[in-house]
Every structure is written in C-alpha cells, then in structure tokens.
Write a protein that holds these residues in place. Structure first.
Motif, mmCIF file in Angstrom:
data_model
loop_
_atom_site.group_PDB
_atom_site.id
_atom_site.type_symbol
_atom_site.label_atom_id
_atom_site.label_comp_id
_atom_site.label_asym_id
_atom_site.label_seq_id
_atom_site.Cartn_x
_atom_site.Cartn_y
_atom_site.Cartn_z
ATOM 1 N N ARG B 100 0.861 -1.191 0.000
ATOM 2 C CA ARG B 100 0.000 0.000 0.000
ATOM 3 C C ARG B 100 0.892 1.234 0.000
ATOM 4 O O ARG B 100 2.064 1.170 0.371
ATOM 5 N N ARG B 118 -2.603 4.480 -9.615
ATOM 6 C CA ARG B 118 -3.718 3.874 -10.340
ATOM 7 C C ARG B 118 -3.216 3.281 -11.650
ATOM 8 O O ARG B 118 -3.594 2.178 -12.040
ATOM 9 N N LEU B 122 -2.736 -0.060 -8.693
ATOM 10 C CA LEU B 122 -3.260 0.006 -7.323
ATOM 11 C C LEU B 122 -4.717 0.455 -7.343
ATOM 12 O O LEU B 122 -5.134 1.241 -8.201
ATOM 13 N N LEU B 123 -5.472 -0.021 -6.388
ATOM 14 C CA LEU B 123 -6.872 0.366 -6.239
ATOM 15 C C LEU B 123 -6.976 1.485 -5.205
ATOM 16 O O LEU B 123 -6.091 1.627 -4.354
ATOM 17 N N THR B 125 -8.563 1.571 -2.595
ATOM 18 C CA THR B 125 -8.492 1.029 -1.237
ATOM 19 C C THR B 125 -7.066 0.659 -0.839
ATOM 20 O O THR B 125 -6.840 0.232 0.289
ATOM 21 N N GLU B 126 -6.131 0.783 -1.759
ATOM 22 C CA GLU B 126 -4.737 0.491 -1.426
ATOM 23 C C GLU B 126 -3.904 1.770 -1.289
ATOM 24 O O GLU B 126 -2.685 1.717 -1.257
#
Lengths: 313, 192
Positions: B100, B118, B122-123, B125-126
């Motif tokens: 994260r 992004r 990565l999302l 939420t991460e």
C-alpha cells in the motif's frame, strides 16, 4: 433472466470414473445463443432442480454452449442430467449470468481451480489467451485423469501448475498469493470450505477484497434456522417465517410472489430490498465484503439476524 | 442483477451535488491494518505531521509491516514530480500485491502520485491520501492534452498550446489533474 431452449448436441464422458459428462448445447434452428462473460454460468432446468453450470467457452459469439456436469449421487439435478438426458433432447435454460467476471485491467491474473472448479477457470484462461492477458493457473485434482485438464494445459502451457491433494493446493496458493505483481487479481473456484480459506489467506497476504474473486461449485449448505418475522413496507403487514420455511416460501404463502429461478442463492432473481433489520445473507451472489452493507437480500436462502426485517414490498 | 449497496441509495442524492473536487479532512486518516508493505510519501508537507502519524500507526501494528519512506521538500518537488511516472513504475515493480501507499503533502503532488499508482494497478483502497496544503493545481488542457502547473485557483495559460484555461471544480483521479476549459479571450469587434 431470459429463459430459452437449447438442443443437446453431444454428450462426452470425461475421466475413467464416469462422474463428469460434458454436454454441448446448440441453439434451436434460427436462434442464436446469447454472448456472456468468461466465468458466467447457465441455469439448466435439470429434472428436480434448476442447476447453475459454468460455461466452458469465453462467451464471444458462442455457436455452442459447453457445460461439464459432475454427478453428485444425491438424487439432484446432476444425477438427472446423467441418467435422463440424451443427445437430441431439448433443455430449458436461463441466463447466462454470474459475478465471476474478468477484470480487464488486472495486471496479472492468478486462476485457481480445485477439482471440477476447473470449468469457469477454463473459460477465463481461454479469454486471457484470446486477449493476450498475463495469467497463471494452479489446478488441483485427486484422480489421475481429471476432466478438462488437457484442454486447460493446452491453453496455459507452462503457466499451469498442477498439484495433487488438498494440502499441496493450499501450499501452492499460499505461496502464489505472496508473489503476485502489483495490480494482480485472483479467481478461485472450488468447494466452499476451500474458498473460505482462500479469502482468509488472501487477506493474510495483504490482498484487498476487491482483488479476490470466488465461485462456489455447490449451493451453500444451510445451517440451523431460527424463526423470524418480516413486515412489508407498503402495507405494514407482518408475516411469520417459521424455522423450517424459507422466506421466499413464507412470502408465497402470504400471497406475495417474487420472481425466482434457482431458489438456491445463485441466480439473484428474487432480490428484495431491506429497509430495516439485519439480514443473514446466505447466498453466493454477495461477496463476503459486501454483506455488511448490502441493501438487498435473496429470500430463497437468506434469513434474519434480527428478530424482524422490514422489506421494501 | 448486480447487488445494490447502501448507504447512498440511488434516489437519495445529497444536495448540493458532489463534485469530483477532492475534500481533505483536517487531520490525516489512520493507516488501515492488513498490508504486507508500505511506502510512505511526504511531498512538501508543511508540518510533516501526516508522516509522523503514519509512522506511529505502523509502530503500533503487530507484526509491523516493512515501510520505505520518501520525503521530498517543497523546493525539490517539481523536479521529483517530473520523474514520478518512471519512479513509481519501478517502485511498483519491486513490490507485490499486499503493498500500500500513503501520500501526504501538496495536493497536486498527492493527486499525481495517486494517478501514477492507479496507472500501476493500485486500487483506491490500497492508497491513503492526505493533502495538507494546496499550493496550486495541475490543470489538464482538453485542447492539447498537456498538464500545466497553475499557481492560483482561477486561470492558467496552458504550457502546451498557450491557450488560456479556466480551472474547473472537476478533478480527474486518472490524470491527477483538474479540468481546464477554454476562455474566449476578448476580441476586437469585427474579428472572425
């Protein structure tokens, strides 16, 4: 969900024990089969039940549907498919649908298939090859000649890891979950207990729930039930749901008929919005991370954690 | 049928309508548990408080996940941002799922890192994001696609095509930039 009819074009037995048969389903003359996402399932009216079977194709302009049916020897729909259906028969089907879909911008796909859970994974692998998406597959099997593995091996080549037995599978998955490139997603299909373990292990390895996708190949085993009461928002009417009756059946008994298909928490047809109270979600549609906040429930299998639920009916 | 989720049922839209402009709470959010590795970035943060808070969050976790820390001061930020896409891709490549990021500092830098994250897969939420100072905006020109740093909140001349852009309250998470729209500059009567 649209229902339509298909013709059984061919039946192919897989493996030496005869427990799995593949059915090729063709459209009736002048009709076309609906396209679908890889990993989707088809609902089949199979004698005593309506069963969901994963489609083996990737769903692009399908001229045939292929499903693989494992006989469960419990007198259900799969037995009926094995015992009664012959080539040339007409079957009623619905769908295809499902939530076990690919994520097009996944940086890497990890596919995990346990036993007959190979069926939707085969579709995913086919789509990944077609679109040149990076992937790897872990497949676990007990018998020496598992169904469809040759086909999966031909698609995946050296991206396939084969393991035997449960512990080897868990070891392989646990280590794979700790070395996937940033942006990967993982899809697993297998028995419910394995999928529970997979979601827990993914979380332990730091995966956010959005990256973990599961498809159970059997309807959930129902646990002991408590009675509860529902009230209908439109009329305020209250309906008692005894311990041994599903909410869907209780609503039927009160003259409130919801649409339905599978009645096992897979198809989503009977969805109803919850206005108050806490549902006990037992379906296979909502992800584990969605259950706490979902405002719909599936009354064919789901019940209540609170003594009363208010439904938007 | 896709599952519906609350709290915001589709017919309960808050008023005034939300824009895509990011809103930052006064203090940085806590780091959530569950990650296997962190990269903490402090990019021109005037107080350094978010980074200090996140270090305390990590120290309180058992087991404590490994973290690498990147601190860029305000003067070096423009140069660092120019190399950000390359740096981020390399950082993502040496990590695995479970990683994260937490980013604090100037809003334009936080948004630029979020966009790079992004793009690396990565999302939301991460990522933990917290801008504690504005200091200008990155503005996207829909005419030539250039992204220009604007000192103010109002207008900027596009660094790509020279057009004058009005900065709109619309922020693209994918680009990490606000939308600029063309200003029709005053013309003499009779000009075409």
């Amino acid at each position: 969900m649209r229902e339509f009819r298909v013709r059984v074009e061919a039946i192919v037995p897989h493996g030496s024990d005869g427990r799995v048969r593949e059915f090729a389903l063709a459209p009736l003359p002048g009709e076309r089969l609906p396209a679908h996402e890889p990993g989707a399932h088809l609902f089949v009216h199979a004698g005593p039940a309506i069963n969901a079977y994963s489609l083996l194709g990737d769903g692009i302009l399908p001229d045939r549907y292929r499903i693989a049916v494992q006989r469960m020897d419990r007198g259900g729909g799969s037995n009926w498919m094995h015992a009664r259906v012959v080539a040339g028969d007409i079957l009623t089907v619905a769908g295809p649908n499902g939530t076990f879909s690919p994520v097009p911008d996944a940086r890497h796909a990890l596919f995990i298939a346990a036993g007959i859970g190979i069926t939707p994974i085969l579709a995913h692998a086919r789509a990944a090859v077609r679109w040149n998406r990076p992937f790897s597959v872990i497949h676990a099997h007990r018998t020496p000649d598992p169904p469809l593995l040759d086909e999966l091996a031909a698609l995946a080549g050296d991206r396939l890891v084969r393991v035997r037995h449960r512990n080897a599978l868990r070891e392989a998955v646990a280590s794979a979950l700790r070395c996937q490139p940033v942006g990967s997603h993982a899809w697993a299909c297998g028995p419910a207990a394995f999928l529970d373990w997979f979601l827990d292990e993914g979380q332990r390895a730091g995966w956010v729930p959005e990256r973990l996708h599961v498809e159970a190949f059997a309807a959930p085993v129902q646990t002991a039930n408590e009675p509860f009461t529902v009230s209908l928002r439109s009329s305020g009417r209250r309906i008692a749901v005894p311990a041994d009756v599903s909410l869907l059946d209780a609503l039927d008994g009160a003259g409130v008929r919801l649409p339905r298909l599978c009645t096992r928490g897979v198809c989503g047809e009977c969805a109803v919005r919850v206005r108050a109270g806490t549902p006990d979600h037992r379906d296979l549609i909502l992800g584990r991370d969605q259950r706490a906040t979902a405002s719909v429930m599936y009354p064919c299998v789901s019940r209540a954690r609170s003594a009363e639920l208010e439904l938007d009916l | 049928m896709p599952p519906l989720t609350h709290p915001a049922a589709a017919d309960d839209i808050a008023w005034p309508p939300r824009t895509s402009r990011p809103e930052w709470p006064p203090s940085p959010p806590a780091l959530p548990p569950g990650a296997t590795a962190w990269t903490l970035l402090s990019l021109g943060s005037p107080s350094g408080e978010p980074l200090a808070r996140w270090r305390r969050d990590l120290a309180a976790m058992t087991p404590q996940p490994p973290a690498s820390v990147v601190e860029i001061d305000r003067e070096a930020l423009d140069g660092w941002l120019a190399l950000l896409p390359l740096w981020f891709a390399a950082e993502a490549a040496r990590n695995v799922v479970g990683w994260r990021i937490a980013v604090a500092g100037e809003e334009r830098a936080v948004l630029a890192v979020a966009a790079a994250a992004r793009s690396a897969g990565l999302l939301p939420t991460e990522m933990v994001l917290h801008a504690d100072v504005a200091n200008g905006k990155r503005v996207y020109c829909p005419s030539c696609s250039a992204v220009t740093d604007a000192a103010g909140d109002d207008r900027v001349r596009c660094g790509g095509c020279g057009r004058l852009l009005v900065i709109q309250p619309h922020c693209s998470r994918r680009r990490g930039a606000y939308l600029g729209t063309l200003v029709h500059e005053a013309k003499e009567p009779g000009d075409a």
